[in-house]
Scaffold this motif. Structure first.
Motif, mmCIF file in Angstrom:
data_model
loop_
_atom_site.group_PDB
_atom_site.id
_atom_site.type_symbol
_atom_site.label_atom_id
_atom_site.label_comp_id
_atom_site.label_asym_id
_atom_site.label_seq_id
_atom_site.Cartn_x
_atom_site.Cartn_y
_atom_site.Cartn_z
ATOM 1 N N VAL A 164 0.857 -1.179 0.000
ATOM 2 C CA VAL A 164 0.000 0.000 0.000
ATOM 3 C C VAL A 164 0.891 1.227 0.000
ATOM 4 N N GLN A 165 0.518 2.211 -0.753
ATOM 5 C CA GLN A 165 1.245 3.471 -0.712
ATOM 6 C C GLN A 165 0.268 4.626 -0.769
ATOM 7 N N VAL A 166 0.721 5.762 -0.239
ATOM 8 C CA VAL A 166 -0.048 6.995 -0.333
ATOM 9 C C VAL A 166 0.858 8.034 -0.978
ATOM 10 N N VAL A 167 0.283 8.829 -1.849
ATOM 11 C CA VAL A 167 1.041 9.832 -2.583
ATOM 12 C C VAL A 167 0.365 11.184 -2.421
ATOM 13 N N GLU A 168 1.148 12.148 -1.913
ATOM 14 C CA GLU A 168 0.624 13.499 -1.718
ATOM 15 C C GLU A 168 0.880 14.358 -2.955
ATOM 16 N N SER A 169 0.058 15.386 -3.094
ATOM 17 C CA SER A 169 0.269 16.390 -4.132
ATOM 18 C C SER A 169 -0.352 17.698 -3.681
ATOM 19 N N GLY A 170 0.076 18.780 -4.323
ATOM 20 C CA GLY A 170 -0.560 20.069 -4.060
ATOM 21 C C GLY A 170 0.270 21.068 -3.280
ATOM 22 N N GLY A 171 1.439 20.684 -2.831
ATOM 23 C CA GLY A 171 2.272 21.637 -2.100
ATOM 24 C C GLY A 171 2.837 22.704 -3.013
ATOM 25 N N GLY A 172 3.471 23.693 -2.407
ATOM 26 C CA GLY A 172 4.086 24.749 -3.205
ATOM 27 C C GLY A 172 4.329 26.001 -2.392
ATOM 28 N N LEU A 173 4.614 27.068 -3.092
ATOM 29 C CA LEU A 173 4.881 28.371 -2.481
ATOM 30 C C LEU A 173 3.638 29.237 -2.568
ATOM 31 N N LEU B 16 -2.443 -1.565 8.867
ATOM 32 C CA LEU B 16 -1.098 -1.219 8.411
ATOM 33 C C LEU B 16 -1.005 0.296 8.311
ATOM 34 N N GLU B 17 -0.043 0.890 9.029
ATOM 35 C CA GLU B 17 0.162 2.339 8.940
ATOM 36 C C GLU B 17 0.994 2.658 7.706
ATOM 37 N N VAL B 18 0.527 3.612 6.942
ATOM 38 C CA VAL B 18 1.226 4.004 5.726
ATOM 39 C C VAL B 18 1.474 5.510 5.752
#
Length: 125
Positions: free
Chosen positions: A2-11, A112-114
């Motif tokens: 299992v994986q988690v993928v973040e998006s949306g960060g920035g300045l 399961l902690e991901v």
């Protein structure tokens, strides 16, 4: 796996907004709590917001009234809408999920902690 993928960060400038997204994928039967944590240089990782599968929400006092967490269970995705951002919100934001890989794991309470790799949010003029 299992994986988690973040998006949306920035300045973003102080007072601005950003929306973070985190999608979980892989061998997932069910997901209990999903949430966001953050870590600034020289500081420990801290809770930002959590949301359970039933919609119970917890916020850190420092973000109440400015951040909103939500999730789409059908998409195994959690969001963090961040408004009125402050320089002190600058940090790497990490997605977290408690996942049940299979039905047996679910019935046995064996989750399961991901953690995601993190996405950098910088609030600066």
């Amino acid at each position: 796996q299992v994986q988690v993928v973040e998006s949306g960060g920035g300045l973003v400038q102080p007072g601005g907004s950003l929306r973070l997204s985190c999608a979980a994928s892989g061998s997932i039967f069910s997901i209990d709590t999903m949430g966001w944590y953050r870590q600034s240089p020289g500081k420990e990782r801290e809770l930002v917001a959590l949301i359970t599968s039933g919609g119970i929400i917890t916020y850190a006092d420092s973000v109440k009234g400015r951040f909103t967490i939500s999730r789409d269970n059908a998409k195994n995705t959690v969001y963090l809408q961040m408004n009125s951002l402050k320089p002190e919100d600058t940090a790497v934001y990490y997605c977290h999920a408690d996942t049940y890989p299979g039905l047996t794991d679910y019935h046995q309470g064996r989750y399961l902690e991901v953690w995601g790799q993190g996405t950098l949010v910088t609030v600066s003029s």
